[in-house]
Design a protein around this motif. Structure first.
Motif, short mmCIF file in Angstrom:
data_model
loop_
_atom_site.label_atom_id
_atom_site.label_comp_id
_atom_site.label_asym_id
_atom_site.label_seq_id
_atom_site.Cartn_x
_atom_site.Cartn_y
_atom_site.Cartn_z
N GLY A 159 -69.13 8.93 79.29
CA GLY A 159 -69.25 9.45 77.71
C GLY A 159 -68.15 9.32 76.82
O GLY A 159 -68.20 9.83 75.67
N THR A 160 -66.94 8.68 77.22
CA THR A 160 -65.68 8.53 76.68
C THR A 160 -65.07 7.28 76.59
O THR A 160 -65.17 6.32 77.69
N PHE A 161 -64.67 6.70 75.44
CA PHE A 161 -63.86 5.43 75.40
C PHE A 161 -62.63 6.11 74.58
O PHE A 161 -62.43 6.84 73.95
N ASP A 162 -61.40 5.24 75.16
CA ASP A 162 -60.18 5.20 74.31
C ASP A 162 -59.71 4.11 73.38
O ASP A 162 -60.06 3.09 73.98
N LEU A 163 -59.45 4.28 72.15
CA LEU A 163 -59.11 3.32 71.44
C LEU A 163 -57.52 3.06 71.21
O LEU A 163 -56.88 4.29 70.73
N ALA A 164 -56.68 1.97 71.17
CA ALA A 164 -55.47 1.86 71.07
C ALA A 164 -55.04 2.02 69.63
O ALA A 164 -55.78 1.51 68.88
N PHE A 165 -53.93 2.85 69.23
CA PHE A 165 -53.54 2.91 67.96
C PHE A 165 -52.20 2.65 67.75
O PHE A 165 -51.76 2.36 66.27
N LYS A 166 -51.08 2.38 68.64
CA LYS A 166 -50.01 2.23 68.25
C LYS A 166 -49.53 1.09 67.41
O LYS A 166 -48.83 0.88 66.57
N TRP A 167 -50.42 0.02 67.82
CA TRP A 167 -50.08 -1.45 67.04
C TRP A 167 -50.62 -1.42 65.71
O TRP A 167 -50.00 -1.71 64.84
N LEU A 168 -51.71 -0.66 65.45
CA LEU A 168 -52.33 -0.66 64.45
C LEU A 168 -51.31 0.45 63.24
O LEU A 168 -50.84 -0.23 62.29
N THR A 199 -48.27 10.19 73.19
CA THR A 199 -47.51 9.53 74.03
C THR A 199 -48.07 8.39 74.85
O THR A 199 -47.66 7.17 74.80
N ILE A 200 -49.38 8.34 74.99
CA ILE A 200 -50.08 7.23 75.44
C ILE A 200 -50.30 6.18 74.31
O ILE A 200 -50.47 5.19 74.73
N GLY A 201 -50.33 6.55 73.25
CA GLY A 201 -50.92 5.66 72.22
C GLY A 201 -52.33 5.15 72.03
O GLY A 201 -52.65 4.23 71.66
N VAL A 202 -53.22 6.35 72.54
CA VAL A 202 -54.65 5.99 72.31
C VAL A 202 -55.24 7.23 71.55
O VAL A 202 -54.59 8.41 71.66
N LEU A 203 -56.42 6.90 70.93
CA LEU A 203 -57.50 7.86 70.56
C LEU A 203 -58.54 7.92 71.49
O LEU A 203 -59.11 7.23 71.66
N HIS A 204 -58.64 9.42 72.07
CA HIS A 204 -59.80 9.76 73.05
C HIS A 204 -60.75 9.98 72.21
O HIS A 204 -60.73 11.03 71.27
#
Length: 229
Positions: A159-168, A199-204
């Motif tokens: 039920g969960t996905f992570d989206l990277a945000f550091k580059w954006l 720290t990981i650079g993602v939005l859970h």
């Protein structure tokens, strides 16, 4: 309008490496305050997915064959990270629909702002996991819902996905702010639980199956927990 930025998957991977080079063989060094915050913010979603976690990739395949999980592939507005584990590129139908909704709303708002998105897309870094994989991440220092019991992670239930945000955030700040706007609005409506893993650079992003009004027919995926309204 911003100058066009080419954002291919290889380029994105280079800047969203979730294993920082910190001299400790890939172990994540995360401030305790952030780790405690993530653990606290994940509590609400544990009740949404209280069923048994996936213990093997074979169980994931069975769930796919039964229609309880659906495949996630590249779309117009998001790409699956090359580092995403091959056997875990699935989500519950409700979570997949939410991923599509988030990407669609982000794209719509970007265009309304006059932002160029021809070569820009979101990166999905992680989706469904199994117990042994989650345990391995926990040992490397990645944040978990409960440090004493990483098996509570909703990634183990599709039920969960992570989206990277550091580059954006570093290269397309408007795109990053719009993504946060979309996600925070859904979080406010309790349709998702949003946790920023700095720290990981993602939005859970954990999807609330009750608020989505499409409960899973399987206790192992949706569990017996009911989201608080």
């Amino acid at each position: 309008m911003n100058e066009k930025v080419s954002s291919s998957i290889p380029e994105a991977e280079a800047v969203i490496d979730t294993t920082p080079d910190n001299g400790q063989e890939g172990r994540i060094i995360m401030p305790e305050a952030e780790r405690a915050r993530i653990s606290k913010e994940s509590k609400k979603e544990e009740a949404w997915y209280s069923g048994e976690p996936f213990s093997s990739w074979e169980e994931v395949e069975v769930a796919v064959n039964e229609g309880l999980l659906v495949p996630v592939a590249d779309s117009d507005h998001y790409k699956v990270s090359a580092n995403a584990v091959e056997g875990g590129r699935y989500l519950t139908p409700v979570a997949k629909k939410m991923l599509d909704l988030v990407a669609g709303e982000w794209s719509k708002k970007m265009k309304k702002k006059g932002e160029d998105i021809d070569s820009l897309f979101l990166i999905v870094t992680s989706m469904t996991r199994i117990v042994s994989y989650q345990d391995g991440l926990s040992k490397k220092g990645f944040p978990t819902a409960d440090s004493s019991n990483p098996r509570k992670s909703t990634h183990l239930r599709g039920g969960t996905f992570d989206l990277a945000f550091k580059w954006l955030k570093e290269n397309r700040s408007v795109a990053y702010k719009i993504l946060l706007e979309v996600l925070r609005d859904l979080h406010k409506k309790e349709q998702i639980n949003l946790i920023e893993e700095t720290t990981i650079g993602v939005l859970h992003v954990c999807v609330n199956p009750d608020k989505a009004k499409r409960r899973s027919s399987s206790r192992r995926l949706a569990g017996t927990g009911s989201a608080k309204r």
